[in-house]
Design a protein around this motif. Structure first.
Motif, PDB file in Angstrom:
ATOM      1  N   ASN A   1       0.838  -1.200   0.000  1.00  0.00           N
ATOM      2  CA  ASN A   1       0.000   0.000   0.000  1.00  0.00           C
ATOM      3  C   ASN A   1       0.872   1.249   0.000  1.00  0.00           C
ATOM      4  O   ASN A   1       1.964   1.251   0.568  1.00  0.00           O
ATOM      5  N   LEU A   2       0.370   2.291  -0.621  1.00  0.00           N
ATOM      6  CA  LEU A   2       1.080   3.561  -0.671  1.00  0.00           C
ATOM      7  C   LEU A   2       0.619   4.465   0.469  1.00  0.00           C
ATOM      8  O   LEU A   2      -0.564   4.479   0.824  1.00  0.00           O
ATOM      9  N   TYR A   3       1.564   5.224   1.033  1.00  0.00           N
ATOM     10  CA  TYR A   3       1.289   6.162   2.120  1.00  0.00           C
ATOM     11  C   TYR A   3       2.042   7.445   1.820  1.00  0.00           C
ATOM     12  O   TYR A   3       3.123   7.405   1.240  1.00  0.00           O
ATOM     13  N   GLY A   4       1.505   8.579   2.260  1.00  0.00           N
ATOM     14  CA  GLY A   4       2.223   9.819   2.058  1.00  0.00           C
ATOM     15  C   GLY A   4       1.577  10.998   2.736  1.00  0.00           C
ATOM     16  O   GLY A   4       0.477  10.919   3.271  1.00  0.00           O
ATOM     17  N   THR A   5       2.307  12.119   2.688  1.00  0.00           N
ATOM     18  CA  THR A   5       1.865  13.380   3.282  1.00  0.00           C
ATOM     19  C   THR A   5       1.590  14.361   2.158  1.00  0.00           C
ATOM     20  O   THR A   5       2.483  14.682   1.381  1.00  0.00           O
ATOM     21  N   ASN A   6       0.354  14.830   2.100  1.00  0.00           N
ATOM     22  CA  ASN A   6      -0.065  15.760   1.060  1.00  0.00           C
ATOM     23  C   ASN A   6       0.330  17.189   1.448  1.00  0.00           C
ATOM     24  O   ASN A   6       0.024  17.652   2.541  1.00  0.00           O
ATOM     25  N   ARG A   7       1.006  17.865   0.554  1.00  0.00           N
ATOM     26  CA  ARG A   7       1.526  19.213   0.803  1.00  0.00           C
ATOM     27  C   ARG A   7       0.404  20.214   1.124  1.00  0.00           C
ATOM     28  O   ARG A   7       0.501  20.995   2.074  1.00  0.00           O
ATOM     29  N   LYS A   8      -0.665  20.219   0.351  1.00  0.00           N
ATOM     30  CA  LYS A   8      -1.757  21.178   0.553  1.00  0.00           C
ATOM     31  C   LYS A   8      -2.429  20.956   1.907  1.00  0.00           C
ATOM     32  O   LYS A   8      -2.707  21.907   2.637  1.00  0.00           O
ATOM     33  N   ILE A   9      -2.672  19.704   2.257  1.00  0.00           N
ATOM     34  CA  ILE A   9      -3.293  19.403   3.548  1.00  0.00           C
ATOM     35  C   ILE A   9      -2.371  19.851   4.681  1.00  0.00           C
ATOM     36  O   ILE A   9      -2.820  20.454   5.661  1.00  0.00           O
ATOM     37  N   LEU A  10      -1.078  19.592   4.545  1.00  0.00           N
ATOM     38  CA  LEU A  10      -0.110  20.001   5.556  1.00  0.00           C
ATOM     39  C   LEU A  10      -0.102  21.526   5.718  1.00  0.00           C
ATOM     40  O   LEU A  10      -0.118  22.038   6.846  1.00  0.00           O
ATOM     41  N   GLU A  11      -0.103  22.251   4.614  1.00  0.00           N
ATOM     42  CA  GLU A  11      -0.102  23.711   4.678  1.00  0.00           C
ATOM     43  C   GLU A  11      -1.369  24.242   5.335  1.00  0.00           C
ATOM     44  O   GLU A  11      -1.326  25.167   6.161  1.00  0.00           O
ATOM     45  N   GLU A  12      -2.526  23.655   4.996  1.00  0.00           N
ATOM     46  CA  GLU A  12      -3.792  24.081   5.595  1.00  0.00           C
ATOM     47  C   GLU A  12      -3.803  23.811   7.097  1.00  0.00           C
ATOM     48  O   GLU A  12      -4.217  24.663   7.889  1.00  0.00           O
ATOM     49  N   LYS A  13      -3.347  22.642   7.484  1.00  0.00           N
ATOM     50  CA  LYS A  13      -3.329  22.269   8.906  1.00  0.00           C
ATOM     51  C   LYS A  13      -2.332  23.144   9.674  1.00  0.00           C
ATOM     52  O   LYS A  13      -2.611  23.563  10.786  1.00  0.00           O
ATOM     53  N   THR A  14      -1.178  23.416   9.080  1.00  0.00           N
ATOM     54  CA  THR A  14      -0.173  24.257   9.727  1.00  0.00           C
ATOM     55  C   THR A  14      -0.710  25.667   9.933  1.00  0.00           C
ATOM     56  O   THR A  14      -0.469  26.286  10.974  1.00  0.00           O
ATOM     57  N   ALA A  15      -1.467  26.177   8.974  1.00  0.00           N
ATOM     58  CA  ALA A  15      -2.032  27.527   9.062  1.00  0.00           C
ATOM     59  C   ALA A  15      -3.013  27.662  10.222  1.00  0.00           C
ATOM     60  O   ALA A  15      -3.275  28.778  10.683  1.00  0.00           O
ATOM     61  N   SER A  16      -3.536  26.569  10.718  1.00  0.00           N
ATOM     62  CA  SER A  16      -4.490  26.615  11.835  1.00  0.00           C
ATOM     63  C   SER A  16      -3.823  27.062  13.130  1.00  0.00           C
ATOM     64  O   SER A  16      -4.496  27.460  14.073  1.00  0.00           O
ATOM     65  N   GLY A  17      -2.482  26.971  13.175  1.00  0.00           N
ATOM     66  CA  GLY A  17      -1.755  27.359  14.373  1.00  0.00           C
ATOM     67  C   GLY A  17      -1.699  26.271  15.435  1.00  0.00           C
ATOM     68  O   GLY A  17      -1.094  26.454  16.492  1.00  0.00           O
ATOM     69  N   LYS A  18      -2.307  25.149  15.162  1.00  0.00           N
ATOM     70  CA  LYS A  18      -2.306  24.056  16.132  1.00  0.00           C
ATOM     71  C   LYS A  18      -1.044  23.210  15.997  1.00  0.00           C
ATOM     72  O   LYS A  18      -0.381  23.237  14.966  1.00  0.00           O
TER      73      LYS A  18
END
Length: 180
Positions: free
Chosen positions: A74-91
């Motif tokens: 199975n393939l696994y990975g970290t999506n750049r856009k999702i990471l940027e959106e989550k990081t912008a939350s400040g959490k």
């Protein structure tokens, strides 16, 4: 801050992540994109974004992934856009990720804080896998020795014997690292 938790299947990563998320509103889950089948109790985005192999490969081709790897077919990975959106939350973000993904993510994002969870023993790990109804026990145990050797690359290595003790140590890591 992005805190990643790694360790063999069955070591308790998701149990710990779920407990931390329940008790701390300043934490948010950073979902992993995967092509594996959804397990009972999981849903889209909790704790994974489930994609077809074709969708995943298209994300890679489009440069949308920060890191990727293949485990047990199975393939696994970290999506750049999702990471940027989550990081912008400040959490403070928390993510369950395998050992190859950790190394890849640490290269891409040097300020990641990594925690490797170990079982007390391989026998305990097998017992946990059986207890959760895992169907690929032998496959997962074969990977165990390799994963254990990779623990040397982590900032913190914890034996997850008593969940309350492990949770307390991770709370302390989050507090210490978030002040840096």
């Amino acid at each position: 801050m992005l805190l990643i938790l790694s360790g063999s299947s069955g070591v308790g990563k998701n149990t710990i992540i779920n407990r931390l998320l329940e008790e701390n509103e300043n934490l948010a889950l950073m979902p992993t994109v995967t092509t594996r089948d959804m397990r009972p109790g999981e849903s889209q985005w909790e704790p994974y974004y489930f994609a077809t192999r074709e969708e995943f490969e298209q994300m890679v081709a489009n440069g949308e992934m920060v890191e990727t790897c293949e485990i047990h077919g199975n393939l696994y990975g970290t999506n750049r856009k999702i990471l940027e959106e989550k990081t912008a939350s400040g959490k403070i973000l928390i993510k369950d990720i395998d050992v190859e993904g950790t190394l890849n993510l640490m290269k891409a994002l040097p300020d990641v804080v990594s925690v490797y969870l170990k079982p007390v023993s391989k026998a305990q790990l097998e017992e946990r896998l059986r207890g959760r109804g895992e169907t690929q026990i032998e496959l997962r145990l074969k990977r165990y020795d390799y994963e254990e050797t990779m623990s040397k690359h982590y900032h913190y290595v914890l034996v997850n014997d008593k969940i309350e003790d492990t949770l307390q140590t991770i709370r302390e890591i989050i507090e210490r690292e978030s002040k840096k």
